[in-house]
Write an enzyme that holds these catalytic residues in place. Structure first.
Site, PDB file in Angstrom:
ATOM      1  N   ASN A   7     -21.556  48.933  54.399  1.00 57.31           N
ATOM      2  CA  ASN A   7     -20.728  49.903  53.699  1.00 57.31           C
ATOM      3  C   ASN A   7     -19.288  49.398  53.783  1.00 57.31           C
ATOM      4  O   ASN A   7     -18.676  49.437  54.852  1.00 57.31           O
ATOM      5  CB  ASN A   7     -20.858  51.294  54.333  1.00 57.31           C
ATOM      6  CG  ASN A   7     -19.994  52.334  53.643  1.00 57.31           C
ATOM      7  OD1 ASN A   7     -18.901  52.029  53.163  1.00 57.31           O
ATOM      8  ND2 ASN A   7     -20.455  53.565  53.611  1.00 57.31           N
ATOM      9  N   TYR A 108     -26.968  54.538  49.494  1.00 53.56           N
ATOM     10  CA  TYR A 108     -25.881  55.213  50.193  1.00 53.56           C
ATOM     11  C   TYR A 108     -26.233  56.697  50.244  1.00 53.56           C
ATOM     12  O   TYR A 108     -26.098  57.411  49.265  1.00 53.56           O
ATOM     13  CB  TYR A 108     -24.551  54.988  49.464  1.00 53.56           C
ATOM     14  CG  TYR A 108     -23.401  55.784  50.030  1.00 53.56           C
ATOM     15  CD1 TYR A 108     -23.139  55.782  51.396  1.00 53.56           C
ATOM     16  CD2 TYR A 108     -22.573  56.547  49.210  1.00 53.56           C
ATOM     17  CE1 TYR A 108     -22.100  56.523  51.925  1.00 53.56           C
ATOM     18  CE2 TYR A 108     -21.518  57.282  49.726  1.00 53.56           C
ATOM     19  CZ  TYR A 108     -21.296  57.268  51.085  1.00 53.56           C
ATOM     20  OH  TYR A 108     -20.257  58.002  51.613  1.00 53.56           O
ATOM     21  N   ASP A 149     -26.422  52.652  54.151  1.00 52.57           N
ATOM     22  CA  ASP A 149     -25.742  53.620  55.000  1.00 52.57           C
ATOM     23  C   ASP A 149     -26.521  54.925  54.868  1.00 52.57           C
ATOM     24  O   ASP A 149     -26.416  55.624  53.869  1.00 52.57           O
ATOM     25  CB  ASP A 149     -24.292  53.791  54.541  1.00 52.57           C
ATOM     26  CG  ASP A 149     -23.558  54.896  55.285  1.00 52.57           C
ATOM     27  OD1 ASP A 149     -24.161  55.517  56.192  1.00 52.57           O
ATOM     28  OD2 ASP A 149     -22.389  55.151  54.946  1.00 52.57           O
ATOM     29  N   HIS A 250     -17.343  50.744  58.763  1.00 53.12           N
ATOM     30  CA  HIS A 250     -18.687  50.243  59.041  1.00 53.12           C
ATOM     31  C   HIS A 250     -18.639  48.729  59.224  1.00 53.12           C
ATOM     32  O   HIS A 250     -17.679  48.070  58.814  1.00 53.12           O
ATOM     33  CB  HIS A 250     -19.636  50.547  57.882  1.00 53.12           C
ATOM     34  CG  HIS A 250     -19.849  51.986  57.606  1.00 53.12           C
ATOM     35  ND1 HIS A 250     -21.011  52.643  57.909  1.00 53.12           N
ATOM     36  CD2 HIS A 250     -19.036  52.916  57.015  1.00 53.12           C
ATOM     37  CE1 HIS A 250     -20.922  53.912  57.518  1.00 53.12           C
ATOM     38  NE2 HIS A 250     -19.730  54.098  56.987  1.00 53.12           N
TER      39      HIS A 250
END
Length: 258
Positions: A7, A108, A149, A250
């Site tokens: 991410n 995501y 993520d 991240h």
């Protein structure tokens, strides 16, 4: 074959980090989340100059996902899918493509904001749609790598302070049950397949010196199907990019499949 997920929290800001990381870590696939840019702004030319092609789905300011493939070592993408056919959503959160006989899916997950909120209800509905779709995908593509993520810390080992985070967003029983449901498809957490210990995180808040104090969460995951699990030889978290100036919050997670 090495596949990574990251991410980047704005590809426009973090493109130099991505290019530098790929130069030092020439993985076969790099899956990105939170591009935060429209498709017309996607830096395809710069990535191709670095030896990578891409499929991507972006939107202005928020979300956005991409799969980068190393041109010299991987076949071109086919059967590309954007977003979940099982959940109507304008947010660009999912992209999938097949490379040879391997299905790569980059996602995501919604953040959820707070347990009990409208955004949490959206997250749980989205997760239900994901579950249904992945079940069908696994039937069609037995060799699957599902990364991204997830905005879920699966258990207390994945949280720097389980007491403080108990029942909170990312750590709620509902979210952890949804993660377990994904594993029951079945899929397998590549990192936990090889590492049972705690204090391994992929995200740290920008505030309160969280990274320096290692006050993080493991919310970025790589799941592999039954057919690929016996071939997983390594899975690790690379903290190096989190030490850069203006980093993403991240850091990359990488799996090696022989």
């Amino acid at each position: 074959m090495q596949i990574a997920t990251w991410n980047v929290n704005s590809l426009n800001v973090r493109l130099p980090h991505v290019l530098g990381w790929l130069a030092e870590n020439p993985v076969d696939f790099l899956c990105l989340q939170e591009l935060k840019m429209v498709d017309e702004k996607f830096p395809l030319a710069a990535l191709q100059e670095a030896g990578y092609d891409a499929v991507f789905a972006g939107q202005k300011t928020y979300n956005g996902v991409a799969i980068l493939r190393r041109i010299a070592r991987t076949p071109a993408a086919v059967a590309t899918q954007i977003n979940l056919p099982t959940f109507a959503d304008e947010q660009k959160r999912v992209i999938a493509a097949t490379y040879g006989d391997v299905r790569v899916i980059c996602a995501y997950f919604p953040n959820g904001q707070a347990v009990g909120s409208e955004k949490f209800a959206y997250k749980m509905a989205w997760l239900a749609g994901l579950q249904t779709w992945l079940q069908a995908e696994l039937t069609q593509y037995p060799k699957m790598v599902f990364v991204g993520d997830f905005n879920i810390a699966p258990d207390d080992r994945d949280v720097y302070d389980p007491v403080e985070w108990a029942g909170q967003i990312h750590c709620s029983e509902e979210e952890r049950t949804a993660f377990k449901n994904l594993l029951a498809l079945p899929l397998h957490d590549a990192f936990r397949h090889l590492e049972a210990g705690d204090k391994h995180y992929s995200w740290w808040d920008y505030r309160q010196m969280a990274f320096r104090r290692n006050r993080g969460l493991r919310i970025d995951h790589i799941l592999v199907s039954d057919a690929l699990l016996p071939h997983v030889s390594r899975c690790w978290i690379d903290k190096t990019p989190r030490k850069l100036e203006q980093p993403s919050d991240h850091t990359p997670v990488i799996v090696e499949i022989n």
